[in-house]
Design an enzyme around this catalytic site. Structure first.
Site, PDB file in Angstrom:
ATOM      1  N   ASP A  69       0.866  -1.176   0.000  1.00 29.88           N
ATOM      2  CA  ASP A  69       0.000   0.000   0.000  1.00 29.88           C
ATOM      3  C   ASP A  69       0.907   1.231   0.000  1.00 29.88           C
ATOM      4  OD1 ASP A  69      -2.389   1.554   0.432  1.00 29.88           O
ATOM      5  OD2 ASP A  69      -1.707   1.806   2.479  1.00 29.88           O
ATOM      6  N   THR A 102      -3.059   5.059  -3.925  1.00 31.68           N
ATOM      7  CA  THR A 102      -1.959   5.808  -3.313  1.00 31.68           C
ATOM      8  C   THR A 102      -0.636   5.547  -4.021  1.00 31.68           C
ATOM      9  OG1 THR A 102      -1.832   4.004  -1.732  1.00 31.68           O
ATOM     10  CG2 THR A 102      -2.955   5.968  -1.023  1.00 31.68           C
ATOM     11  N   THR A 103      -0.480   4.349  -4.598  1.00 32.30           N
ATOM     12  CA  THR A 103       0.768   4.054  -5.315  1.00 32.30           C
ATOM     13  C   THR A 103       0.756   4.763  -6.664  1.00 32.30           C
ATOM     14  OG1 THR A 103       0.609   1.869  -4.319  1.00 32.30           O
ATOM     15  CG2 THR A 103       2.313   2.171  -5.958  1.00 32.30           C
ATOM     16  N   ASP A 400      -9.016  -0.144   2.199  1.00 28.23           N
ATOM     17  CA  ASP A 400      -9.080   0.352   0.817  1.00 28.23           C
ATOM     18  C   ASP A 400     -10.393  -0.040   0.162  1.00 28.23           C
ATOM     19  OD1 ASP A 400      -6.617   1.333   1.221  1.00 28.23           O
ATOM     20  OD2 ASP A 400      -5.624   0.344  -0.454  1.00 28.23           O
TER      21      ASP A 400
END
Length: 535
Positions: A69, A102-103, A400
């Site tokens: 994550d 988020t990545t 998530d």
């Protein structure tokens, strides 16, 4: 620079301790900043997509985290460089706002910085690059609106929600159980969602984990789990139609605030004092019995004497329950938290269909389940797994998935994943570049190239030939005018993301592009870095 002379030729100092400070100016400062941002993006690049690698991070006190994550990796990395900290905050804001992607947002920012570096080397002014990026991001966001599909779902037809959550979970360790975990996440969100107001309060969903069992044993409980056991081993472990008194006052005789001591010199006085204490306990337990409570949940502990009395009076009790859990129990059972015994009334009791104590494996670990509550708007996801790291990672993955389900309830537009949306935006931005005269068009084209970096990273991480795969998918999108063609990461044999059921939320994608552009603009506008001396 540090010294200047006045009209009499006397030197005076402009910047204090100039020789101890390091200073970068102009293009050097921009290049240093860009390389810092790129190096952070490079770390996360390999974690993108369903075949992305995981990172193992060890904290200073020896605790190990294994995750892919993006937000968690950057939080734990303990970055020192100021520009790299901007990247950490970028992924954190994506995590707070959207919860997923988020990545991708960091990889996108890294690609934009890489393209900006090439433009700066050609002598284009950074402000013009930033303005071009701003125009391009607006074009991309508008294009996403156009290619987005509306997703119709209702409380009876939740399949669309489950499919989107499965896309999110497919890039995590837990992808072998993604179907069951996605269903759990969707059912949890729908249990607490207010579909008329399109609002979801994620605080009502409690995620608990316990080491042991296997990942498939993860379950959704329409109620609350408390990691405690009954205060006395002989109390009943199974209570049906429980009426719960939720107390924040201790089962103890009142203590005066002042310092005092009691002199006892005869047996009678001692007997008297003990009798009085017992009467206190008796009254307390009786008050609970009088209002009809069949279970007491207390925030504080109680004496052995109170415990013994409660057991004799057939009033099961749980002690040392935390404040947050008390609030959730009160919400779930429809009870009120009572601060004093005098205020206990039958209306303030919470109601639950079943309260049971469950023990796990051969250990003495026990938990109390409060189920079939009057108001089932507080639910618990109970995760099992082989080790602590697995449970922590599953918690992050479930978070998530919950965020994605919440975003879909708020705004039910979706775009296709697997890099399809990025490739489509890249083509649209490329086409729009020709309509802009001036230097900005170089920046707009660079933005289109940067958008390709996400499908490229997906292909790379899946072990495909990145450039061949990307150009094949791009030409397929242009030929068929089909915005659903993406990278086939899982080797299903089709590039059409509609058939693969790979979806992402529209607001998540738009947020990614906007946030990445903002951070890159900010980095490009810095042309002077003065850092203090190193001790």
């Amino acid at each position: 620079m540090a010294l200047a002379f006045d009209e009499y030729g006397r030197p005076f100092i402009i910047i204090k301790e100039q020789e101890q400070k390091t200073r970068l100016r102009g293009i050097d400062a921009q290049k240093a900043n860009i390389s810092a941002g790129k190096s952070v993006a490079r770390i996360l690049r390999t974690s993108l997509g369903p075949k992305g690698m995981d990172k193992m991070l060890q904290s200073p006190d020896g605790e190990v985290t294994i995750t892919n994550d993006g937000a968690t990796i950057l939080e734990q990395m303990d970055v020192d460089n100021q520009i790299a900290k901007l990247m950490v905050e970028l992924s954190r804001s994506q995590d707070y706002e959207i919860g997923d992607g988020t990545t991708g947002v960091v990889v996108m920012a890294g690609a934009l910085l890489e393209q900006a570096e090439r433009l700066l080397e050609r002598g284009i002014h950074p402000i013009r690059v930033a303005e071009g990026y701003e125009m391009a991001s607006r074009i991309a966001v508008e294009h996403l609106e156009r290619i987005a599909n509306k997703f119709e779902f209702s409380s009876t037809n939740v399949e669309p929600l489950v499919q989107t959550c499965m896309t999110t979970l497919s890039s995590k360790i837990v992808n072998r159980c993604k179907r069951s975990l996605a269903e759990i996440a969707v059912n949890a969100v729908l249990a607490v969602a207010d579909l008329d107001r399109k609002d979801v309060n994620l605080e009502l969903i409690k995620v608990e984990g316990k080491v042991g069992g296997k990942l498939e044993d993860t379950e959704l409980i329409k109620g609350i789990i408390v990691d405690k056991d009954m205060s006395h081993p002989q109390m009943p472990k199974h209570i049906e139609d429980a009426k719960i008194a939720i107390l924040t006052c201790p089962f103890e005789p009142p203590k005066p605030k002042t310092k005092h001591k009691v002199d006892i010199d005869t047996v009678e006085k001692f007997q008297n004092l003990r009798g009085q204490e017992q009467k206190y306990f008796d009254d307390m337990v009786q008050k609970c019995k009088d209002v009809g409570a069949t279970l007491v949940i207390c925030q504080w502990g109680f004496d052995d004497e109170a415990n013994h009395l409660l057991m004799h009076r057939n009033l099961p009790a749980v002690r040392w329950v935390g404040g947050v859990e008390l609030e959730l129990i009160a919400i779930a059972t429809g009870g009120r938290i009572v601060p004093r015994f005098q205020e206990l009334t039958p209306e303030k009791l919470g109601k639950a269909g079943l309260v049971r104590e469950k023990s796990f494996g051969t250990t003495k670990d026990r938990m109390i389940y409060i189920e079939h509550c009057a108001n089932s708007r507080a639910v618990t996801i109970f995760i099992r797994g082989g080790n602590k790291m697995m449970i922590e990672e599953t918690k992050r993955s479930i978070h998530d998935a919950l965020c994605v389900a919440r975003n879909l309830i708020r705004n039910n537009s979706i775009v296709y994943g697997g890099g399809a949306a990025e490739i489509s935006c890249s083509l649209a931005v490329e086409a729009a570049a020709d309509r802009h005269p001036g230097v900005e068009q170089y920046a707009i084209r660079a933005f289109a190239e940067a958008l390709d970096s996400i499908p490229m990273a997906l292909a790379e991480n899946s072990g495909l030939q990145p450039i061949e795969t990307l150009s094949a998918v791009k030409s397929q999108q242009i030929k068929e005018n089909n915005t659903c063609c993406g990278i086939d990461c899982n080797d299903v044999g089709t590039n059409d993301m509609r058939e693969q059921n790979v979806f992402e939320t529209l607001i998540g994608k738009q947020q990614q592009i906007l946030l990445a552009t903002q951070v890159v603009k900010m980095i490009l506008k810095i042309d002077d870095v003065i850092s203090p001396s190193e001790y």
